[in-house]
Scaffold this motif. Structure first.
Motif, PDB file in Angstrom:
ATOM      1  N   ASN A 197       0.687  -0.936  -0.150  1.00  0.00           N
ATOM      2  CA  ASN A 197      -0.028   0.455  -0.107  1.00  0.00           C
ATOM      3  C   ASN A 197       0.799   1.159   0.438  1.00  0.00           C
ATOM      4  N   PRO A 198       1.600   1.286  -1.145  1.00  0.00           N
ATOM      5  CA  PRO A 198       2.732   2.672  -0.626  1.00  0.00           C
ATOM      6  C   PRO A 198       2.238   3.769  -1.084  1.00  0.00           C
ATOM      7  N   SER A 199       0.813   4.172  -1.608  1.00  0.00           N
ATOM      8  CA  SER A 199       0.449   5.666  -1.123  1.00  0.00           C
ATOM      9  C   SER A 199      -0.012   5.504  -0.460  1.00  0.00           C
ATOM     10  N   GLU A 200      -0.075   5.082   0.855  1.00  0.00           N
ATOM     11  CA  GLU A 200      -0.544   4.831   2.412  1.00  0.00           C
ATOM     12  C   GLU A 200       0.107   4.944   3.057  1.00  0.00           C
ATOM     13  N   ALA A 201       1.700   4.376   2.569  1.00  0.00           N
ATOM     14  CA  ALA A 201       2.908   4.249   2.998  1.00  0.00           C
ATOM     15  C   ALA A 201       3.639   5.881   2.814  1.00  0.00           C
ATOM     16  N   LEU A 202       3.394   6.401   2.264  1.00  0.00           N
ATOM     17  CA  LEU A 202       3.751   8.180   1.236  1.00  0.00           C
ATOM     18  C   LEU A 202       3.215   8.588   2.505  1.00  0.00           C
ATOM     19  N   SER A 203       2.218   8.800   2.645  1.00  0.00           N
ATOM     20  CA  SER A 203       1.485   9.680   3.286  1.00  0.00           C
ATOM     21  C   SER A 203       1.931   9.994   4.731  1.00  0.00           C
ATOM     22  N   LEU A 204       2.026   8.660   5.635  1.00  0.00           N
ATOM     23  CA  LEU A 204       2.821   8.543   6.207  1.00  0.00           C
ATOM     24  C   LEU A 204       3.835   8.781   6.340  1.00  0.00           C
ATOM     25  N   LEU A 205       4.929   8.305   5.844  1.00  0.00           N
ATOM     26  CA  LEU A 205       6.263   8.436   6.151  1.00  0.00           C
ATOM     27  C   LEU A 205       6.654  10.606   5.600  1.00  0.00           C
ATOM     28  N   THR A 206       5.641  10.931   5.260  1.00  0.00           N
ATOM     29  CA  THR A 206       5.522  12.760   4.829  1.00  0.00           C
ATOM     30  C   THR A 206       5.244  13.038   5.910  1.00  0.00           C
TER      31      THR A 206
END
Length: 768
Positions: A565-574
């Motif tokens: 789930n890279p999109s969610e991962a990108l949001s959390l990492l940001t």
């Protein structure tokens, strides 16, 4: 008897001439061994001229009868005696006060003759019918003859032939004309005694002619008298002529010396010598007495000056005493020195001089002692109690050793005063040190310690009579109170600043809280210090919670990646990256950036390779599995990093607390633990905040500075000067690597210099 061996016949005549009175007088006497003939011519113009002539002749014969002899001295004595008698008569009878007379004296031992005359009486010596010698006169006319201004033949006609230069009856010393060498007589010699009335009317030629005509003496005299009477002069002076014919002479004898006069001279010399010796003795006694009086005066003045503490003047007076004693040292040596006991007297004077020199030395010691007291008082009044104590100790030593004039200079009272001053300087030194410690504490901001020291110093100053310093202490305490108010206000401002920044800038807020807490601790406000500690803990807790949240987001983001789930991962990492940025954790920001890049690449990779994914499903599954394992490892790693950072932060906070409590060794240990964790993370590539490491290093060095200072103080207290010097030097070296303020640096530098002075001192300097 020599008179019987010889035959001397005397004939004479003496007449008044044309005068009313005969003022001439002739007399003679022939003793057994000696004979004397005398003729005198009194001055006609003076009353008593006849008395003077008779008195002179009688006195001469009288003296000769008492002291017969044949020498020049006898004639001189006879003349003086005759002059004395005439002068006595002048004094006895006022009308005779001007009487004078000429006098001719002839003495003989019946073999030779001597004569002496004064005035204008004259002596002739005839031999073989001729005048072979004659006497000279004491007249002005005779002087002219002597100066060759008048011929001898004209002398009897000169108007000043009666103007005499000296005569019997003169006051003052007379100088008769005395024949120095005796005239040896021969048989048929004739000598004559005449006065002016004869020789001015009969010249020598006529005497010779008449003598040749008559062999008998009396006839010759009658003939000569007729010649005088037959003179053409209207005014004929009294004339006297005496002729002594020598028919036989006695055996020759040497001219006698006047032993009586010799012995008289010896006696006079002896008496004069005795008088001189007596005078010198009396003079020496008087001189010694005067000198000893001066010595007494100088010694009294020296003692008076000593009592007045004028030691210079006292020494000068004692030096004058030595000078007077030097005058009393006899210079005689040898036989004279032996009889005068000169050596013993010199030794006595040397002993007295040495005693006086010892007094001078003792006075110099007293001068040094009282000079030290004056200098000590100056140091005491100027507040230099260390030097004052040294001077008082030196003065005390000098006065205790002194035994000279202790009562006169009140030595015991002075020593008592010195002891009280020494005791006071010891206490005042303590007060001074307390004041200096208070100043140091005040400079470093430790106001409570400063006030305590100032109060103790004030009490000591007041107890030791330095009330002027008490007001200074009170002024400093008032200044501290003002400073405390200002510092308290500053602490409140720092606390408010921390409150304001607690939500926007955690680090700045924490620094503000640290500053406020340090000020409260210095001011001794434990309540406010605890409140600040609570706020710091809350701030740290919020920061740790935020950090933990960010770490959790990173972990969740990594989980989302593994869950495809890279999109969610990108949001959390940001979001995590934003939180790290707020925490100013650049290392985690960089790590999260890597994860974000990887996620973005992963999404891109997924979109581009979607078709290939199906074909390579097996391979992709394997890669995904590997990726998941990698992400899992990264998650585990991140958890460990988070724990390590939290642990390091806690160690740093604990180190700060230990530093504030001055537990420097524990503080260093905590800082080093925190530094070790951060360095490990850095070496693993998980921490890139170099400023944090440098900041911790400065804190370590700061704690080491105060630790070395504390250890140096202990070594100094134990008098281990070398070890103390090493500790202070280590502290000074670490100052350069820390953020120590200037006041602390100056304090440590001052301690180092002080201990270096003690280290370089020799053992005797410590003893002194």
């Amino acid at each position: 008897m020599r008179k019987n061996e010889a035959k001397f016949t005397t004939v004479f005549f003496s007449e008044a001439g044309t005068k009313n009175k005969n003022n001439d007088y002739f007399g003679y006497i022939q003793l057994d061994n000696y004979a004397i003939w005398a003729v005198a011519d009194g001055f006609d113009e003076e009353e008593g001229a006849d008395v003077a002539a008779r008195l002179a002749v009688e006195s001469a014969i009288e003296y000769f009868m008492l002291h017969p002899g044949f020498n020049i001295e006898i004639i001189n004595e006879i003349m003086s005696y005759a002059n004395l008698k005439v002068r006595e008569k002048q004094t006895e009878t006022e009308r005779y006060s001007l009487m004078h007379t000429s006098l001719l004296i002839v003495i003989s031992n019946y073999n030779a003759l001597l004569y002496g005359n004064i005035g204008n009486t004259r002596f002739y010596h005839l031999r073989n019918g001729y005048v072979i010698s004659q006497s000279s006169d004491d007249t002005v006319a005779q002087l002219l003859v002597g100066e060759e201004a008048l011929n001898t033949g004209d002398l009897k006609y000169h108007r000043q032939r009666n103007d005499l230069l000296q005569a019997i009856g003169d006051y003052g010393k007379i100088k008769p004309n005395i024949l120095k060498t005796p005239v040896i007589l021969q048989e048929k010699d004739t000598f004559c005694l005449t006065t002016i009335g004869f020789w001015e009317n009969i010249d020598e030629k006529e005497m010779e002619v008449e003598l040749s005509r008559y062999d008998e003496g009396k006839k010759w005299l009658v003939s000569l008298e007729k010649k005088v009477i037959a003179t053409l002069r209207d005014n004929v002076e009294n004339y006297t002529f005496a002729a002594v014919g020598i028919e036989a002479v006695a055996e020759p004898l040497p001219m006698e010396k006047n032993n009586r006069k010799f012995f008289m001279k010896i006696s006079l010399v002896a008496i004069a010598s005795i008088l001189i010796i007596l005078t010198l003795t009396l003079w020496q006694v008087k001189k010694r007495k005067d000198i000893m009086n001066k010595v007494t005066v100088y010694e009294q003045q020296a003692e008076e000056e000593l009592i007045k503490k004028n030691f210079e003047n006292s020494v000068k007076e004692l030096e004058l005493v030595i000078g007077e004693y030097e005058k009393l040292k006899p210079k005689s040596r040898g036989v004279i020195g032996f009889f005068l006991n000169a050596d013993a007297r010199r030794k006595e004077m040397d002993r007295k001089i040495e005693e006086t020199k010892n007094k001078i030395k003792d006075t110099e010691k007293l001068k040094k002692g009282f000079s030290d007291i004056r200098e000590g008082n100056e140091f005491f009044n100027n507040g230099n109690y260390e030097e004052a104590s040294k001077k008082y100790q030196e003065a005390k030593y000098s006065l205790e050793q002194n035994t000279y004039k202790r009562d006169e200079v009140n030595t015991e009272e002075v020593l008592s005063e010195i002891n009280s001053r020494i005791e006071a300087t010891s206490k005042l030194k303590e007060a001074k040190n307390l004041e200096i410690t208070g100043d140091t504490a005040f400079t470093s901001g430790n106001y409570n310690l400063a006030k305590e020291n100032y109060k103790m110093a004030s009490d000591i100053y007041l107890a030791n009579g330095r009330a002027d310093y008490v007001s200074s202490m009170e002024e400093k305490i008032r200044e501290i109170n003002e400073k405390e108010k200002q510092s308290y206000n500053g602490a409140l401002l720092a606390e408010n600043k921390g409150d304001v920044l607690s939500h926007s800038d955690v680090d700045m807020s924490r620094e503000a809280y640290y500053q406020a807490r340090e000020t409260y601790q210095i001011l001794g406000d434990t309540v406010k210090s605890q409140e600040i500690d609570t706020k710091i803990q809350e701030l740290n807790s919020r920061q740790m919670a935020k950090l933990q949240t960010a770490n959790n987001m990173v972990q969740e983001g990594l989980n989302q990646i593994t869950s495809n789930n890279p999109s969610e991962a990108l949001s959390l990492l940001t979001k995590a990256r934003t939180m790290y940025q707020e925490l100013k954790d650049s290392n985690n920001v960089n790590n999260v950036d890597k994860f974000i890049n990887q996620t973005q690449e992963f999404i891109k990779y997924e979109s581009e390779k979607e078709k290939e994914f199906i074909q390579q499903s097996e391979q992709s599954k394997l890669e995904i599995q590997l990726k998941e394992e990698e992400i899992e490892q990264e998650r585990i790693k991140r958890e460990k990093i988070s724990r390590d950072i939290e642990s390091a932060t806690n160690f740093e906070i604990q180190g700060d607390q230990m530093y504030v409590l001055k537990r420097y060794l524990e503080s260093i240990s905590k800082y080093e633990e925190a530094k070790k964790i951060f360095e490990t993370l850095k070496n693993e590539g998980n921490f890139n905040n170099q400023l944090k490491l440098e900041y911790l290093e400065r804190k370590i060095k700061r704690s080491e500075v105060f630790l070395y200072e504390e250890e140096g103080d202990k070594e100094s207290k134990n008098k281990n000067w070398k070890e103390a010097e090493k500790k202070y030097e280590q502290a000074k070296e670490n100052i350069k690597l820390s953020d120590i303020n200037i006041e602390d640096e100056q304090r440590i530098d001052k301690k180092l210099k002080k201990i270096q002075k003690k280290t370089n001192k020799k053992w005797w300097q410590f003893w002194k």
